[in-house]
Write a protein that holds these residues in place. Sequence first.
Motif, PDB file in Angstrom:
ATOM      1  N   PHE A 146       0.834  -1.198   0.000  1.00 50.88           N
ATOM      2  CA  PHE A 146       0.000   0.000   0.000  1.00 50.88           C
ATOM      3  C   PHE A 146       0.871   1.251   0.000  1.00 50.88           C
ATOM      4  O   PHE A 146       1.827   1.342   0.777  1.00 50.88           O
ATOM      5  CB  PHE A 146      -0.878   0.069   1.249  1.00 50.88           C
ATOM      6  N   ASN A 147       0.536   2.211  -0.862  1.00 46.20           N
ATOM      7  CA  ASN A 147       1.062   3.553  -0.728  1.00 46.20           C
ATOM      8  C   ASN A 147       0.045   4.356   0.073  1.00 46.20           C
ATOM      9  O   ASN A 147      -1.145   4.385  -0.271  1.00 46.20           O
ATOM     10  CB  ASN A 147       1.281   4.193  -2.097  1.00 46.20           C
ATOM     11  N   LYS A 148       0.495   4.984   1.133  1.00 44.33           N
ATOM     12  CA  LYS A 148      -0.429   5.677   2.024  1.00 44.33           C
ATOM     13  C   LYS A 148      -0.803   7.036   1.432  1.00 44.33           C
ATOM     14  O   LYS A 148      -0.050   8.015   1.520  1.00 44.33           O
ATOM     15  CB  LYS A 148       0.166   5.854   3.415  1.00 44.33           C
ATOM     16  N   ASN A 149      -1.988   7.084   0.808  1.00 40.59           N
ATOM     17  CA  ASN A 149      -2.508   8.324   0.251  1.00 40.59           C
ATOM     18  C   ASN A 149      -4.026   8.322   0.416  1.00 40.59           C
ATOM     19  O   ASN A 149      -4.610   7.342   0.879  1.00 40.59           O
ATOM     20  CB  ASN A 149      -2.089   8.479  -1.221  1.00 40.59           C
ATOM     21  N   GLU A 150      -4.665   9.413   0.059  1.00 44.45           N
ATOM     22  CA  GLU A 150      -6.109   9.542   0.275  1.00 44.45           C
ATOM     23  C   GLU A 150      -6.910   8.522  -0.524  1.00 44.45           C
ATOM     24  O   GLU A 150      -7.931   8.016  -0.065  1.00 44.45           O
ATOM     25  CB  GLU A 150      -6.563  10.967  -0.063  1.00 44.45           C
ATOM     26  N   LYS A 151      -6.442   8.212  -1.739  1.00 42.16           N
ATOM     27  CA  LYS A 151      -7.146   7.221  -2.555  1.00 42.16           C
ATOM     28  C   LYS A 151      -7.161   5.854  -1.874  1.00 42.16           C
ATOM     29  O   LYS A 151      -8.190   5.178  -1.835  1.00 42.16           O
ATOM     30  CB  LYS A 151      -6.485   7.097  -3.931  1.00 42.16           C
ATOM     31  N   VAL A 152      -6.014   5.460  -1.346  1.00 43.42           N
ATOM     32  CA  VAL A 152      -5.908   4.147  -0.710  1.00 43.42           C
ATOM     33  C   VAL A 152      -6.699   4.107   0.590  1.00 43.42           C
ATOM     34  O   VAL A 152      -7.395   3.123   0.882  1.00 43.42           O
ATOM     35  CB  VAL A 152      -4.427   3.775  -0.468  1.00 43.42           C
ATOM     36  N   LEU A 153      -6.623   5.158   1.379  1.00 46.73           N
ATOM     37  CA  LEU A 153      -7.374   5.189   2.633  1.00 46.73           C
ATOM     38  C   LEU A 153      -8.879   5.149   2.372  1.00 46.73           C
ATOM     39  O   LEU A 153      -9.624   4.494   3.108  1.00 46.73           O
ATOM     40  CB  LEU A 153      -6.995   6.423   3.443  1.00 46.73           C
ATOM     41  N   SER A 154      -9.332   5.834   1.325  1.00 46.83           N
ATOM     42  CA  SER A 154     -10.744   5.779   0.958  1.00 46.83           C
ATOM     43  C   SER A 154     -11.133   4.379   0.483  1.00 46.83           C
ATOM     44  O   SER A 154     -12.204   3.868   0.838  1.00 46.83           O
ATOM     45  CB  SER A 154     -11.024   6.805  -0.144  1.00 46.83           C
ATOM     46  N   PHE A 155     -10.256   3.756  -0.291  1.00 48.48           N
ATOM     47  CA  PHE A 155     -10.477   2.386  -0.750  1.00 48.48           C
ATOM     48  C   PHE A 155     -10.592   1.420   0.434  1.00 48.48           C
ATOM     49  O   PHE A 155     -11.477   0.553   0.468  1.00 48.48           O
ATOM     50  CB  PHE A 155      -9.315   1.979  -1.663  1.00 48.48           C
ATOM     51  N   LEU A 156      -9.737   1.579   1.430  1.00 44.99           N
ATOM     52  CA  LEU A 156      -9.766   0.695   2.591  1.00 44.99           C
ATOM     53  C   LEU A 156     -10.992   0.946   3.461  1.00 44.99           C
ATOM     54  O   LEU A 156     -11.552   0.007   4.039  1.00 44.99           O
ATOM     55  CB  LEU A 156      -8.483   0.860   3.409  1.00 44.99           C
ATOM     56  N   LYS A 157     -11.431   2.196   3.538  1.00 43.63           N
ATOM     57  CA  LYS A 157     -12.664   2.486   4.269  1.00 43.63           C
ATOM     58  C   LYS A 157     -13.847   1.793   3.608  1.00 43.63           C
ATOM     59  O   LYS A 157     -14.717   1.224   4.276  1.00 43.63           O
ATOM     60  CB  LYS A 157     -12.897   3.995   4.320  1.00 43.63           C
ATOM     61  N   ARG A 158     -13.881   1.833   2.279  1.00 43.26           N
ATOM     62  CA  ARG A 158     -14.958   1.154   1.562  1.00 43.26           C
ATOM     63  C   ARG A 158     -14.852  -0.361   1.742  1.00 43.26           C
ATOM     64  O   ARG A 158     -15.876  -1.053   1.857  1.00 43.26           O
ATOM     65  CB  ARG A 158     -14.891   1.518   0.078  1.00 43.26           C
ATOM     66  N   THR A 159     -13.641  -0.887   1.807  1.00 43.71           N
ATOM     67  CA  THR A 159     -13.448  -2.314   2.073  1.00 43.71           C
ATOM     68  C   THR A 159     -14.070  -2.705   3.407  1.00 43.71           C
ATOM     69  O   THR A 159     -14.741  -3.739   3.519  1.00 43.71           O
ATOM     70  CB  THR A 159     -11.946  -2.665   2.075  1.00 43.71           C
ATOM     71  N   GLU A 160     -13.871  -1.876   4.422  1.00 44.16           N
ATOM     72  CA  GLU A 160     -14.463  -2.133   5.734  1.00 44.16           C
ATOM     73  C   GLU A 160     -15.983  -2.133   5.654  1.00 44.16           C
ATOM     74  O   GLU A 160     -16.652  -2.988   6.264  1.00 44.16           O
ATOM     75  CB  GLU A 160     -13.993  -1.075   6.736  1.00 44.16           C
ATOM     76  N   GLU A 161     -16.551  -1.190   4.911  1.00 47.93           N
ATOM     77  CA  GLU A 161     -18.006  -1.115   4.774  1.00 47.93           C
ATOM     78  C   GLU A 161     -18.554  -2.361   4.093  1.00 47.93           C
ATOM     79  O   GLU A 161     -19.582  -2.919   4.510  1.00 47.93           O
ATOM     80  CB  GLU A 161     -18.384   0.134   3.967  1.00 47.93           C
ATOM     81  N   ILE A 162     -17.881  -2.809   3.044  1.00 49.33           N
ATOM     82  CA  ILE A 162     -18.316  -4.017   2.335  1.00 49.33           C
ATOM     83  C   ILE A 162     -18.224  -5.224   3.252  1.00 49.33           C
ATOM     84  O   ILE A 162     -19.135  -6.070   3.289  1.00 49.33           O
ATOM     85  CB  ILE A 162     -17.470  -4.225   1.065  1.00 49.33           C
ATOM     86  N   TYR A 163     -17.137  -5.304   4.008  1.00 47.03           N
ATOM     87  CA  TYR A 163     -16.988  -6.428   4.937  1.00 47.03           C
ATOM     88  C   TYR A 163     -18.123  -6.439   5.957  1.00 47.03           C
ATOM     89  O   TYR A 163     -18.694  -7.497   6.249  1.00 47.03           O
ATOM     90  CB  TYR A 163     -15.638  -6.376   5.654  1.00 47.03           C
ATOM     91  N   ASN A 164     -18.457  -5.271   6.491  1.00 46.58           N
ATOM     92  CA  ASN A 164     -19.538  -5.201   7.481  1.00 46.58           C
ATOM     93  C   ASN A 164     -20.857  -5.677   6.886  1.00 46.58           C
ATOM     94  O   ASN A 164     -21.639  -6.365   7.552  1.00 46.58           O
ATOM     95  CB  ASN A 164     -19.671  -3.770   7.997  1.00 46.58           C
ATOM     96  N   ASP A 165     -21.117  -5.312   5.633  1.00 42.53           N
ATOM     97  CA  ASP A 165     -22.339  -5.768   4.970  1.00 42.53           C
ATOM     98  C   ASP A 165     -22.319  -7.290   4.770  1.00 42.53           C
ATOM     99  O   ASP A 165     -23.342  -7.962   4.966  1.00 42.53           O
ATOM    100  CB  ASP A 165     -22.502  -5.075   3.614  1.00 42.53           C
ATOM    101  N   LEU A 166     -21.178  -7.817   4.382  1.00 46.46           N
ATOM    102  CA  LEU A 166     -21.057  -9.264   4.208  1.00 46.46           C
ATOM    103  C   LEU A 166     -21.284  -9.989   5.530  1.00 46.46           C
ATOM    104  O   LEU A 166     -21.956 -11.021   5.587  1.00 46.46           O
ATOM    105  CB  LEU A 166     -19.665  -9.614   3.658  1.00 46.46           C
ATOM    106  N   GLU A 167     -20.731  -9.425   6.603  1.00 45.07           N
ATOM    107  CA  GLU A 167     -20.838 -10.049   7.913  1.00 45.07           C
ATOM    108  C   GLU A 167     -22.288 -10.106   8.386  1.00 45.07           C
ATOM    109  O   GLU A 167     -22.717 -11.092   9.000  1.00 45.07           O
ATOM    110  CB  GLU A 167     -19.984  -9.279   8.914  1.00 45.07           C
TER     111      GLU A 167
END
Length: 222
Positions: A146-167
């Motif tokens: 990972f390169n730590k930038n706003e795009k990646v942090l936003s992508f990871l936040k969305r990953t968390e949201e998707i995971y929560n929905d899956l759970e």
Amino acid sequence: MISNSKGVMYYVDSEYYLPMAMHSIESLNRVSDLPITVFTSFPHEIESENFDNTNVIKIPKTAIELDQKSKHRHNSPVWRAKTYIYSRMPYNITLYIDADTRFLKDPTEIMSDDYDIAACRSLNFKAKDNQGPLFWNAFAAGLLIFNKNEKVLSFLKRTEEIYNDLEKNISPTDTFKCNDQYAMNESFSENPYIVFKLLSSEWNVGDPILDLIEDPSVIHMH
């Protein structure tokens, strides 16, 4: 975060993976001078090994322990924690690596700022029994850069949201439908901005390609 830096990140929250993580760190130290950060609920065990260039960050232990068979059929607290730990990447360029790995080469050469995320293709473990292709149409989450930038942090936040929905919608009959890798690939599939680099599979060598890669860089026991 350490400014202008590259480093490697581990997550260790299971006694099953603790000795594997120690062997992986040892193998990395033999081939590289990269700094290491370990997020773990076993800080004393890791610190007692006196590894070079290693920073240990204590995290709460997950409340539920699942055996390996159950983990592969149901939602795992390990996957949940991994999904949240990615965004805590401690370096400008962070290589996340699973604990059950062994480094044979210095990964510094594949860590750069000319992409946002880099990973290898996801292996189909049943291919060794002639059940399907060698690779799935997805990237693996066992080694991620990972390169730590706003795009990646936003992508990871969305990953968390998707995971929560899956759970919330997990079914006992589902297999690999609620884990960090699945959620991350889903997040990537809807993101038009992430610059992704596909790494050679020599950086994530496990079944069924152990006999195909002549000069592996990382062995992944899975």
